[in-house]
Design a protein around this motif. Structure first.
Motif, short mmCIF file in Angstrom:
data_model
loop_
_atom_site.label_atom_id
_atom_site.label_comp_id
_atom_site.label_asym_id
_atom_site.label_seq_id
_atom_site.Cartn_x
_atom_site.Cartn_y
_atom_site.Cartn_z
N SER A 387 0.83 -1.20 0.00
CA SER A 387 0.00 0.00 0.00
C SER A 387 0.87 1.26 0.00
O SER A 387 2.09 1.20 0.22
CB SER A 387 -0.91 0.01 1.23
N VAL A 388 0.20 2.39 -0.20
CA VAL A 388 0.90 3.68 -0.19
C VAL A 388 1.58 3.89 1.16
O VAL A 388 2.77 4.22 1.22
CB VAL A 388 -0.11 4.83 -0.46
N THR A 401 1.61 8.98 12.04
CA THR A 401 1.06 10.33 11.95
C THR A 401 1.88 11.20 11.00
O THR A 401 1.33 11.92 10.16
CB THR A 401 1.02 10.99 13.35
N GLU A 402 3.20 11.14 11.13
CA GLU A 402 4.07 11.92 10.25
C GLU A 402 3.88 11.52 8.78
O GLU A 402 3.79 12.38 7.89
CB GLU A 402 5.54 11.73 10.65
N ALA A 403 3.81 10.22 8.55
CA ALA A 403 3.63 9.72 7.19
C ALA A 403 2.30 10.20 6.61
O ALA A 403 2.23 10.66 5.46
CB ALA A 403 3.70 8.20 7.18
N ARG A 404 1.24 10.10 7.41
CA ARG A 404 -0.10 10.52 6.94
C ARG A 404 -0.12 12.01 6.64
O ARG A 404 -0.74 12.45 5.66
CB ARG A 404 -1.17 10.18 7.98
N ASN A 415 -8.78 7.12 3.04
CA ASN A 415 -8.43 5.73 2.71
C ASN A 415 -7.51 5.58 1.50
O ASN A 415 -7.12 4.47 1.16
CB ASN A 415 -9.73 4.92 2.48
N ASP A 416 -7.18 6.71 0.87
CA ASP A 416 -6.25 6.65 -0.28
C ASP A 416 -4.93 5.99 0.12
O ASP A 416 -4.28 5.36 -0.72
CB ASP A 416 -5.94 8.06 -0.80
#
Length: 573
Positions: A387-388, A401-404, A415-416
């Motif tokens: 996944s992404v 959290t940082e990644a999002r 949900n992307d």
């Protein structure tokens, strides 16, 4: 008016790609059609052209004889033949069109020496030039160009701009190339899920109008939100009061009647609330900032050396010289754009800087503290079956959290982030690749055509991230709008030489205009070398024993040549 379409709809399976789209095309209009990938721009164009049928609505033409030409994104002719044979096949019965085609092809930068090559060996930009030059030989009223600058170098883009600006015809351009749209169109059509909207002006004018529109929508949203909260408060208070009054009234008819009057007020407020909710303005989407602290972890409270990369007298050849005697420095904070025609060595230089290509001569000094992140057009740093979010977190020292947060600034929301990379578009894959590279904590980004396959929204999101990035960037691109927004230095590749210009693309163009008013840069450099050799010779002669008259003549000549040299050097400072 040439064409009018009303309530146009097109279904693919059970999904509407176009729904109730309306618009009209006038004579000699230059229209830029923009919108996110997947909004139906190509579909709409093919319907207007008559290539594609629509499911409902109406398309009207002022004349049954109206001629519309459409340029596809992909070459659709014979491929296993040479360009020369293709020209013979297409124009064997029309010599005038053949001459017109050949002149146009040469003017585009597609020179005769390449016409012996088979079409299937040509670059994407060369194939596009073939298709464009063929269309320009035809008689048409409307021409629709679908992504005409894809894979085309800056020289080709300028050629096409000039060609379009000289046309007294209606032109519709589907494009994500903002600079090209600025230079060619006077109307923007924005296609989105809510329909087609017209804006007068070029892309930059559209952008300003859009910003004002969004401010106005946000004010209206806030006004409605305030009204809804106020009505909800009144309704809640009335309900509480009515319940208390109804109980207190008991069997007293007078008091019960008085309480019922308040019910009618309550119902009126509820109806008003229902009406506002029904007509409510959709809350504008806020652009997510690129989270400065996340992308600049490696730089905060740390010293960066002044000189990061020094290139001195770099040479690269395959069968012949690609470039020679290249020298430049990458300094702290530099964002360097590489520009030039296809095949001049831009990607090769990037590979040398990254350490992929070591077959060169000259000096390349890279500061040992550097960590270089490399983006290639092949996107080979991705795990396609993951996944992404998994791609971004794997091997990176960051939390969820940082990644999002960073992914949200690159348009991956909700949900992307759980979509598998293999199911993404090419532009989306590129954005994941950038997120991975930046979060690896690199302090230099080396990027080969970073905006290929991206729509305008994606490019603008990427620009914001790169503007906030405190490290250095060196990138090859034909996207002039992107170059202008990001770069503070430009390296121009031209006939085996590389010239360095300080500033962005606009500064480079202004400098280029000044250069054209005298001589081209290469000619000036050649003249400087000639004068330096002559001065060296004269200096040697003046050291010899000479008669007074001869010495005076040589001295005057030396001073004259020195003045000429100084003038030429000032031209290329």
């Amino acid at each position: 008016m040439y064409v009018k379409f009303n309530e146009l709809s097109k279904l693919y399976g059970e999904k509407y790609i176009l729904k109730d789209v309306c618009g009209e095309i006038q004579k000699n209009e230059k229209i830029g059609l923009i919108g996110s990938n997947g909004t139906g721009k190509t579909t709409l164009s093919k319907i207007i052209t008559g290539i594609l049928e629509y499911d409902s609505g109406k398309v009207e033409y002022t004349s049954s004889n109206i001629k519309i030409e459409y340029l596809s994104q992909f070459y659709e002719g014979l491929k296993d033949i040479s360009v020369n044979n293709d020209i013979l096949n297409k124009f064997k019965r029309n010599k005038d069109k053949e001459i017109k085609f050949k002149k146009s092809l040469e003017a585009s930068g597609f020179t005769k020496d390449k016409w012996v090559n088979k079409i299937n060996t040509l670059s994407g930009g060369e194939k596009t030039k073939l298709m464009l030059c063929e269309i320009f030989t035809k008689d048409f009223d409307i021409i629709i160009l679908d992504e005409p600058t894809n894979h085309m170098d800056i020289y080709g883009q300028k050629w096409l701009e000039n060609k379009i600006n000289k046309l007294n015809k209606t032109v519709i351009i589907i494009s994500h190339d903002r600079y090209f749209l600025d230079n060619t169109v006077s109307i923007i059509w924005e296609l989105s899920h809510i329909g087609l909207k017209k804006y007068n002006g070029n892309y930059s004018s559209y952008k300003l109008q859009k910003e004002e529109e969004e401010k106005s929508i946000f004010k209206e949203y806030e006004k409605q939100d305030k009204k809804i909260k106020h009505l909800n408060k009144i309704i809640d208070e009335r309900k509480i009061w009515f319940e208390k009054a109804h109980k207190a009234a008991g069997q007293n008819d007078f008091l019960r009647s008085k309480a019922k009057k308040h019910v009618s007020v309550l119902r009126a407020k509820e109806k008003e609330l229902e009406r506002i909710e029904k007509e409510r303005v959709e809350k504008p989407k806020k652009t997510v900032p690129p989270y400065f602290n996340i992308i600049n972890k490696k730089f905060i409270n740390k010293k960066t050396p002044k000189f990061l990369i020094k290139v001195i007298g770099l040479n690269k050849k395959y069968k012949e010289n690609i470039f020679e005697d290249v020298s430049f420095n990458m300094m702290k904070g530099d964002k360097i754009a590489l520009i030039g025609n296809n095949g001049t060595g831009k990607s090769t230089l990037l590979k040398i800087l990254k350490g992929i290509d070591k077959d060169y001569t000259g000096e390349l000094n890279v500061n040992p503290s550097l960590s270089i992140g490399y983006f290639s057009q092949e996107l080979d740093n991705l795990y396609y079956n993951k996944s992404v979010i998994e791609n971004v977190i794997l091997s990176n020292n960051i939390n969820l959290t940082e990644a999002r947060n960073l992914l949200a600034s690159l348009l991956f929301r909700g949900n992307d982030i759980y979509k598998e990379v293999k199911d993404l578009s090419m532009g989306e894959k590129a954005r994941v690749s950038f997120a991975k590279i930046i979060l690896e904590g690199v302090n230099v980004l080396v990027l080969d055509e970073p905006t290929n396959y991206m729509d305008i929204e994606s490019k603008e999101a990427l620009e914001e991230v790169f503007k906030e990035f405190m490290g250095c960037i060196i990138f090859a691109s034909h996207d002039r709008y992107f170059i202008n927004a990001i770069s503070n230095k430009i390296l121009e590749f031209n006939n085996g030489t590389i010239d360095v210009y300080n500033g962005n693309y606009k500064n480079y163009l202004n400098r280029d205009k000044n250069m054209k008013s005298s001589e081209n840069r290469k000619q000036i450099k050649d003249n400087i070398r000639i004068l330096e050799c002559e001065l060296s010779f004269l200096s040697g002669k003046l050291d010899e024993k000479l008669g007074e008259g001869e010495k005076q003549v040589l001295t005057n000549k030396f001073l004259e040549r020195a003045r000429e040299l100084n003038v030429l050097k000032n031209k290329i400072k």
